[in-house]
Design an enzyme around this catalytic site. Structure first.
Site, PDB file in Angstrom:
ATOM      1  N   GLY A 136      53.613 -75.848  15.270  1.00  0.00           N
ATOM      2  CA  GLY A 136      54.443 -76.672  15.360  1.00  0.00           C
ATOM      3  C   GLY A 136      55.781 -76.093  15.682  1.00  0.00           C
ATOM      4  N   GLY A 137      56.830 -76.892  15.856  1.00  0.00           N
ATOM      5  CA  GLY A 137      58.240 -76.334  16.009  1.00  0.00           C
ATOM      6  C   GLY A 137      58.952 -76.224  14.750  1.00  0.00           C
ATOM      7  N   SER A 150      58.877 -79.462  11.811  1.00  0.00           N
ATOM      8  CA  SER A 150      58.019 -80.541  12.647  1.00  0.00           C
ATOM      9  C   SER A 150      56.975 -81.049  11.565  1.00  0.00           C
ATOM     10  CB  SER A 150      56.888 -79.811  13.558  1.00  0.00           C
ATOM     11  OG  SER A 150      56.414 -78.813  12.844  1.00  0.00           O
ATOM     12  N   LYS A 158      54.908 -79.149  10.053  1.00  0.00           N
ATOM     13  CA  LYS A 158      53.344 -78.194   9.905  1.00  0.00           C
ATOM     14  C   LYS A 158      53.251 -77.672   8.606  1.00  0.00           C
ATOM     15  CE  LYS A 158      55.932 -74.395  11.904  1.00  0.00           C
ATOM     16  NZ  LYS A 158      57.214 -75.154  11.557  1.00  0.00           N
ATOM     17  N   THR A 172      54.781 -65.110   3.540  1.00  0.00           N
ATOM     18  CA  THR A 172      55.067 -63.829   4.445  1.00  0.00           C
ATOM     19  C   THR A 172      56.480 -63.620   4.460  1.00  0.00           C
ATOM     20  OG1 THR A 172      55.136 -65.300   6.564  1.00  0.00           O
ATOM     21  CG2 THR A 172      52.809 -64.030   5.831  1.00  0.00           C
ATOM     22  N   HIS A 211      60.440 -74.356  -0.491  1.00  0.00           N
ATOM     23  CA  HIS A 211      58.903 -74.356  -0.392  1.00  0.00           C
ATOM     24  C   HIS A 211      58.300 -74.243  -1.822  1.00  0.00           C
ATOM     25  CE1 HIS A 211      57.983 -74.551   3.749  1.00  0.00           C
ATOM     26  NE2 HIS A 211      58.953 -73.629   4.024  1.00  0.00           N
ATOM     27  N   GLU A 213      52.355 -62.985  -2.274  1.00  0.00           N
ATOM     28  CA  GLU A 213      53.335 -62.409  -1.421  1.00  0.00           C
ATOM     29  C   GLU A 213      52.646 -61.317  -0.457  1.00  0.00           C
ATOM     30  OE1 GLU A 213      57.029 -61.323  -3.155  1.00  0.00           O
ATOM     31  OE2 GLU A 213      57.175 -63.267  -4.232  1.00  0.00           O
TER      32      GLU A 213
END
Length: 173
Positions: free
Chosen positions: A8-9, A12, A14, A38, A53, A65
């Site tokens: 997805g952009g 979006s 995702k 990441t 997040h 991580e």
């Protein structure tokens, strides 16, 4: 078991889609979902994104991580584990900035993804739909990301495109 590629952009939905899918799978399996992240934090804006997040995932998630050692993180997952890798394009950025061999790193990633017994959602940005970048490094990144997404989609058990928070299933011709 296979993995699901979630494309997805920017903004979006995702990551949200992958998170919810993993939470449902983990609940069904009676396990705790795992976030394999990441991102590397280089500035305040990225720190805010990472914090958001983490907040969205909450304490129910374990976090690994893996800014560069993503294949090893995948290999360490066990049968029955449920994970979201967020995201492949940040991993690719890290690989490029570390001047590692992208083809070799991609091969190692694919081996880990195809051999794991864990259920994984791999989040990746679709960066090829925008304007052509104005510098060589950004153009190289766009091209490498496009190639990486193609290889990941080819090997995935399922690929989905998220647009405006809506899921579109992708099929091979």
């Amino acid at each position: 078991m296979g993995y699901t590629l979630v494309l997805g952009g920017a903004r979006s939905g995702k990551s949200r889609y992958a998170q919810h899918a993993a939470e449902a799978a983990a609940a069904a399996a009676g396990t705790k979902p795992i976030a394999i992240v990441t991102a590397q934090i280089y500035d305040d804006e990225m720190a805010e994104r990472v914090a958001k997040h983490r907040e969205e995932r909450g304490d129910e998630w374990a976090t690994i991580e893996a800014p560069l050692d993503l294949p090893q993180a995948i290999e360490n997952l066990g049968e029955g584990d449920v994970a979201v890798i967020d995201c492949i394009t940040l991993w690719l950025t890290n690989v490029m900035l570390a001047e590692k061999n992208i083809a070799q790193q991609t091969r190692e990633l694919l081996v880990a993804l195809t051999n794991t017994q864990a259920k994984i959602w791999v989040v990746s940005n679709e960066v090829g739909w925008g304007i052509v970048p104005d510098n060589a490094l950004a153009r190289r990144f766009r091209d490498e990301a496009g190639r990486l997404n193609q290889v990941l989609a080819e090997c995935a058990a399922q690929s989905v495109l998220i647009v405006a928070g809506m899921k579109l299933d992708l099929f091979r011709p």
